[in-house]
Structure formats: structure tokens, C-alpha cells
Design a protein around this motif. Structure first.
Motif, PDB file in Angstrom:
ATOM      1  N   ASN A  13     -17.043  25.140  -2.306  1.00 19.88           N
ATOM      2  CA  ASN A  13     -16.135  24.524  -1.347  1.00 19.88           C
ATOM      3  C   ASN A  13     -16.466  25.001   0.070  1.00 19.88           C
ATOM      4  OD1 ASN A  13     -13.506  24.703   0.327  1.00 19.88           O
ATOM      5  ND2 ASN A  13     -13.008  23.234  -1.284  1.00 19.88           N
ATOM      6  N   GLY A  14     -16.435  24.082   1.041  1.00 20.33           N
ATOM      7  CA  GLY A  14     -16.774  24.433   2.415  1.00 20.33           C
ATOM      8  C   GLY A  14     -15.870  25.492   3.010  1.00 20.33           C
ATOM      9  N   TYR A  15     -14.578  25.446   2.645  1.00 18.85           N
ATOM     10  CA  TYR A  15     -13.638  26.433   3.184  1.00 18.85           C
ATOM     11  C   TYR A  15     -13.937  27.830   2.638  1.00 18.85           C
ATOM     12  CZ  TYR A  15     -10.926  22.558   5.068  1.00 18.85           C
ATOM     13  OH  TYR A  15     -10.537  21.450   5.783  1.00 18.85           O
ATOM     14  N   ILE A  16     -14.351  27.891   1.368  1.00 23.51           N
ATOM     15  CA  ILE A  16     -14.720  29.186   0.783  1.00 23.51           C
ATOM     16  C   ILE A  16     -15.945  29.740   1.495  1.00 23.51           C
ATOM     17  CG2 ILE A  16     -15.568  30.321  -1.307  1.00 23.51           C
ATOM     18  CD1 ILE A  16     -13.884  28.388  -2.933  1.00 23.51           C
ATOM     19  N   ALA A  17     -16.915  28.865   1.768  1.00 22.14           N
ATOM     20  CA  ALA A  17     -18.109  29.306   2.492  1.00 22.14           C
ATOM     21  C   ALA A  17     -17.750  29.828   3.873  1.00 22.14           C
ATOM     22  CB  ALA A  17     -19.113  28.153   2.592  1.00 22.14           C
ATOM     23  N   LEU A  18     -16.845  29.128   4.564  1.00 27.09           N
ATOM     24  CA  LEU A  18     -16.435  29.558   5.906  1.00 27.09           C
ATOM     25  C   LEU A  18     -15.745  30.919   5.865  1.00 27.09           C
ATOM     26  CD1 LEU A  18     -16.155  28.938   8.913  1.00 27.09           C
ATOM     27  CD2 LEU A  18     -13.989  27.765   8.388  1.00 27.09           C
ATOM     28  N   ALA A  30     -19.836  36.819  19.135  1.00 23.22           N
ATOM     29  CA  ALA A  30     -20.596  35.686  19.667  1.00 23.22           C
ATOM     30  C   ALA A  30     -20.814  34.622  18.607  1.00 23.22           C
ATOM     31  CB  ALA A  30     -21.943  36.172  20.209  1.00 23.22           C
ATOM     32  N   ILE A  31     -20.928  35.031  17.356  1.00 17.35           N
ATOM     33  CA  ILE A  31     -21.082  34.072  16.257  1.00 17.35           C
ATOM     34  C   ILE A  31     -19.730  33.485  15.879  1.00 17.35           C
ATOM     35  CG2 ILE A  31     -21.621  33.857  13.803  1.00 17.35           C
ATOM     36  CD1 ILE A  31     -23.976  35.657  14.190  1.00 17.35           C
ATOM     37  N   VAL A  32     -18.716  34.319  15.772  1.00 17.31           N
ATOM     38  CA  VAL A  32     -17.385  33.860  15.360  1.00 17.31           C
ATOM     39  C   VAL A  32     -16.868  32.766  16.289  1.00 17.31           C
ATOM     40  CG1 VAL A  32     -14.975  34.540  15.057  1.00 17.31           C
ATOM     41  CG2 VAL A  32     -16.800  36.041  14.249  1.00 17.31           C
ATOM     42  N   GLU A  33     -17.098  32.921  17.580  1.00 19.21           N
ATOM     43  CA  GLU A  33     -16.607  31.940  18.550  1.00 19.21           C
ATOM     44  C   GLU A  33     -17.263  30.581  18.364  1.00 19.21           C
ATOM     45  OE1 GLU A  33     -17.491  33.770  22.215  1.00 19.21           O
ATOM     46  OE2 GLU A  33     -15.853  35.243  22.117  1.00 19.21           O
ATOM     47  N   ARG A  34     -18.437  30.545  17.742  1.00 14.70           N
ATOM     48  CA  ARG A  34     -19.159  29.271  17.568  1.00 14.70           C
ATOM     49  C   ARG A  34     -18.997  28.677  16.181  1.00 14.70           C
ATOM     50  NH1 ARG A  34     -25.054  30.639  18.720  1.00 14.70           N
ATOM     51  NH2 ARG A  34     -24.445  32.757  18.159  1.00 14.70           N
ATOM     52  N   LEU A  35     -18.223  29.289  15.297  1.00 19.32           N
ATOM     53  CA  LEU A  35     -18.100  28.808  13.918  1.00 19.32           C
ATOM     54  C   LEU A  35     -17.551  27.387  13.791  1.00 19.32           C
ATOM     55  CD1 LEU A  35     -16.968  31.980  11.926  1.00 19.32           C
ATOM     56  CD2 LEU A  35     -19.239  30.942  12.096  1.00 19.32           C
ATOM     57  N   PRO A  36     -16.740  26.868  14.732  1.00 19.67           N
ATOM     58  CA  PRO A  36     -16.328  25.454  14.616  1.00 19.67           C
ATOM     59  C   PRO A  36     -17.511  24.483  14.561  1.00 19.67           C
ATOM     60  CG  PRO A  36     -14.904  26.585  16.160  1.00 19.67           C
ATOM     61  CD  PRO A  36     -16.004  27.551  15.819  1.00 19.67           C
ATOM     62  N   LEU A  37     -18.669  24.910  15.025  1.00 20.85           N
ATOM     63  CA  LEU A  37     -19.841  24.036  14.973  1.00 20.85           C
ATOM     64  C   LEU A  37     -20.313  23.790  13.544  1.00 20.85           C
ATOM     65  CD1 LEU A  37     -21.889  25.600  17.923  1.00 20.85           C
ATOM     66  CD2 LEU A  37     -20.586  23.463  17.955  1.00 20.85           C
ATOM     67  N   LEU A  38     -19.803  24.571  12.599  1.00 24.60           N
ATOM     68  CA  LEU A  38     -20.213  24.407  11.199  1.00 24.60           C
ATOM     69  C   LEU A  38     -19.458  23.287  10.498  1.00 24.60           C
ATOM     70  CD1 LEU A  38     -20.530  28.113   9.951  1.00 24.60           C
ATOM     71  CD2 LEU A  38     -22.361  26.551  10.597  1.00 24.60           C
ATOM     72  N   GLY A  40     -19.703  20.053  10.565  1.00 25.45           N
ATOM     73  CA  GLY A  40     -20.580  19.055   9.964  1.00 25.45           C
ATOM     74  C   GLY A  40     -21.454  19.618   8.867  1.00 25.45           C
ATOM     75  N   VAL A  41     -21.832  20.888   8.981  1.00 26.76           N
ATOM     76  CA  VAL A  41     -22.672  21.528   7.966  1.00 26.76           C
ATOM     77  C   VAL A  41     -21.896  21.730   6.673  1.00 26.76           C
ATOM     78  CG1 VAL A  41     -24.015  23.592   7.408  1.00 26.76           C
ATOM     79  CG2 VAL A  41     -24.038  22.681   9.731  1.00 26.76           C
ATOM     80  N   LEU A  42     -20.653  22.191   6.781  1.00 27.64           N
ATOM     81  CA  LEU A  42     -19.841  22.504   5.612  1.00 27.64           C
ATOM     82  C   LEU A  42     -18.997  21.318   5.145  1.00 27.64           C
ATOM     83  CD1 LEU A  42     -18.616  26.079   6.608  1.00 27.64           C
ATOM     84  CD2 LEU A  42     -20.566  25.462   5.186  1.00 27.64           C
ATOM     85  N   ASP A  62     -27.927  20.920  19.155  1.00 26.88           N
ATOM     86  CA  ASP A  62     -28.750  22.064  19.548  1.00 26.88           C
ATOM     87  C   ASP A  62     -27.984  23.378  19.389  1.00 26.88           C
ATOM     88  OD1 ASP A  62     -31.285  23.042  20.873  1.00 26.88           O
ATOM     89  OD2 ASP A  62     -29.808  23.796  22.310  1.00 26.88           O
ATOM     90  N   ALA A  63     -26.704  23.378  19.757  1.00 27.69           N
ATOM     91  CA  ALA A  63     -25.891  24.585  19.617  1.00 27.69           C
ATOM     92  C   ALA A  63     -25.690  24.942  18.145  1.00 27.69           C
ATOM     93  CB  ALA A  63     -24.541  24.386  20.300  1.00 27.69           C
ATOM     94  N   THR A  64     -25.535  23.923  17.303  1.00 29.24           N
ATOM     95  CA  THR A  64     -25.381  24.169  15.866  1.00 29.24           C
ATOM     96  C   THR A  64     -26.653  24.771  15.284  1.00 29.24           C
ATOM     97  OG1 THR A  64     -23.841  22.305  15.693  1.00 29.24           O
ATOM     98  CG2 THR A  64     -24.830  23.112  13.649  1.00 29.24           C
TER      99      THR A  64
END
Length: 332
Positions: A13-18, A30-38, A40-42, A62-64
Motif C-alpha cells: 500500500n502506498g500509505y504504508i510505503a510513505l 530536506a527530504i521530509v519537506e519534499r515527500l508530497p512529490l511522491l 504520483g510515485v506511490l 525534475d524535483a521528483t
């Protein structure tokens, strides 16, 4: 790739992965702040923040890509060897991600397996740039990841290697030299085809153990019809009972890897849990599938087996199974 780095099943499940990503990179703001970009991936909805809500189109892509590269760097053990099969199917965005990772993670050895008859344009470009870098060592672009690229062309296995592979496939009793030679000739250097022919001959009772060797029970000329990987796979699949074949087709709809839970959902009106378990055991014994990375998970022994099985599913059945699978994913 993310599921593998997080020790999760491929269809998790995508939520479990997140949640797992957040737990592993919590200290890296720096990574946590960009997690909404996932999102489409999840395949899930992730609330945007001030740093991501303005990103759209190519800028967001590009940011993703950069986020995924940073996640690999943060989550992967070092050194890491990452092997990607059938990379001829990667899209252009995936190739950009690969080049980004190559240029930013020196501790990563990335092995891309590509069919020689289906080399994508992105790989051709990478090879040309790599060749240029080798020829002009004094003018190499330090930012071009192509400088790390090396190409190994794998040729067909020789007859001796094919004979050894046939012996391992058939088990403790070795094949007679004449039988091994005939299989090697039919396989034409293709190790997967050599395995499939050996398994098919054994499963169909066309060979038997006599005088300490596997030998054909009919003249070797009659083995000519085993030419071609797809035909060999179809010959083996045709031997399955209808219920077992339906399980195999359901697995093919899910993908290269599948779980018992997914099969139960797709076949709940056709098979009991006991019958499903029996069918899976039959498929394991036939070496069409094998155990996956976790309990209750399985995978096709080779992509070509899955491709052939998928091609044998009628259009109506395919649409019905895909619809059920989509409903399952949406409900999760």
C-alpha cells in the motif's frame, strides 16, 4: 525500487510505503519537506506544503527525480548493487532518474539488463557519450554521468555451458551426452530456453532415467517442435488443469510479482483457499513461479513466462480481472 529498499512487498500500500519512508528519513528535513512529490510515485494523495504546491509540469517531474535520487542515497546500504531487469521498457523519466543517480551516488553499482534487439534511444545516447568520454579523456565533462557507463555485451552460451545448465536443471541424474547436445542445439545458446526445454521434456514424460542418465524415450529428431521460447512455455502451460491455469492468469494480471491476498480477491468466486493453495503448489512444482521476498508472495520465474500467460488471457477476462484489481487498489 523503493519497496525493495524499505523491505516491503512490491505491491504494498502506498500509505504504508510513505510511513516507512518518513520513519527512515525523519532526521533529514530536506527530504521530509519534499515527500508530497511522491504522490504520483506511490499513487496516493499527500497534502502539499509551501515547498511543493507551486511545482507543476516539468519542474515537478525534475524535483521528483531529484527526491528519488536523494531517497536512494539515504535509504540504500553502502556499497549497493542495484540490478534492473528488462530495462528496455524504462520510460524517459526513468532514464533521467538513472543518470541523476549515477552522477550523485558514487557508492552505487547500477546494472541495467537490456535486450540487444530492443536497445532504447536513451541508452544509445548514454553509450555514445561514454565512448566520447573514453576517446577524449582530457575534455570529459565532469558532470556527465556517462563517464561512469560501461557496456558488456553478453553472447550466447557455448555448448559446454548449456550442457552444464541442462544437468543442473534436470537434477541429480545427469543427461546423456546425446540428449544434452540436442537440447543445446535447440536452445541456440539461450540459457532460459535450455531450462524451459529441459523442464518441458521432463514434465511431459518425453525423457526418462535409464542406465544412470536422462535419455529420450523416442528419437531425438522428434524434439524439433521445441524451437522458440514462447512455444515451449505454451506447451508447458497447456498441461495445467483449468483451475491452476486460472490462478496463473490472475497472477499475470497482477504483474511479475503477486500475493496470495491478491489472488484470493481476484478468484474469490472461483476457488476456495485450499484449492488456491493447491494450485500454487502445482505452479511451484512446475517451476512456472517461485517464492517471493516475503510470506505469501510469489513471482513468475521469468518475465517471458508472465508475458506468454498474459497473452493467453481473453480480452473480456483481462478487462474483468483488471477491473477487480483496480477496485482492490482503490479500496486500500
Amino acid at each position: 525500487m523503493l519497496a525493495s529498499l524499505l523491505d516491503l512487498p512490491p505491491d504494498c500500500n502506498g500509505y504504508i510505503a510513505l510511513e516507512n519512508v518518513r520513519a527512515r528519513v525523519d532526521e533529514t528535513s530536506a527530504i521530509v519537506e519534499r515527500l508530497p512529490l511522491l504522490d504520483g510515485v506511490l499513487g496516493i494523495a499527500i497534502p502539499e506544503n509551501d515547498g511543493t504546491r507551486h511545482l507543476e509540469g516539468p519542474n515537478r517531474a525534475d524535483a521528483t527525480m531529484r527526491l528519488l535520487g536523494d531517497l536512494v542515497g539515504a535509504l540504500a546500504p553502502r556499497p549497493l548493487v542495484l540490478i534492473m531487469e528488462d530495462s528496455q521498457w524504462l520510460d524517459s523519466a526513468s532514464w533521467r532518474l538513472i543518470e541523476w543517480i549515477l552522477g550523485s551516488l558514487p557508492s552505487l553499482l547500477l546494472i541495467l539488463c537490456v535486450r540487444v534487439e530492443e536497445i532504447p534511444d536513451e541508452l544509445k545516447s548514454l553509450r555514445r557519450r561514454a565512448e566520447t568520454a573514453r576517446m577524449n579523456t582530457n575534455r570529459v565533462d565532469a558532470d556527465d554521468p556517462a563517464r561512469f557507463c560501461q557496456t558488456l555485451e553478453l553472447r550466447e552460451l557455448g555448448e559446454v555451458s548449456i550442457r552444464e545448465l541442462v544437468a543442473r536443471t534436470l537434477g541429480e541424474v545427469p543427461p546423456h551426452q546425446e540428449l544434452a547436445g540436442r537440447i543445446a542445439a535447440l536452445a541456440d545458446g539461450n540459457p532460459f530456453l535450455a531450462e524451459e526445454i529441459s523442464i518441458a521434456l521432463k514434465g511431459e514424460g518425453l525423457i526418462a532415467v535409464r542406465d544412470g542418465f536422462w535419455r529420450p524415450i523416442r528419437p531425438l529428431d522428434s524434439l524439433r517442435y521445441f524451437e522458440g521460447v514462447e512455444r515451449v512455455i505454451r506447451e508447458r502451460v497447456d498441461l495445467l488443469e483449468a483451475a491452476t491455469f486460472n490462478v496463473l492468469k490472475a497472477g499475470a494480471v497482477v504483474g511479475r510479482s503477486f500475493s496470495v491476498d491478491a489472488l484470493q480477491m481476484l478468484l474469490c468466486n472461483e476457488l476456495t483457499s485450499s484449492a488456491l493453495g493447491s494450485a500454487i503448489e502445482t505452479l511451484l512444482a512446475a517451476q512456472l513461479v517461485r517464492h517471493g521476498v516475503g510470506p505469501g508472495e510469489y513471482e513468475f520465474r521469468h518475465d517471458q513466462i508472465r508475458d506468454v500467460v498474459y497473452s493467453l488471457i481473453s480480452v473480456d477476462a483481462r478487462q474483468r480481472l483488471h477491473g477487480l484489481l483496480a477496485d482492490r487498489i482503490e479500496s486500500q
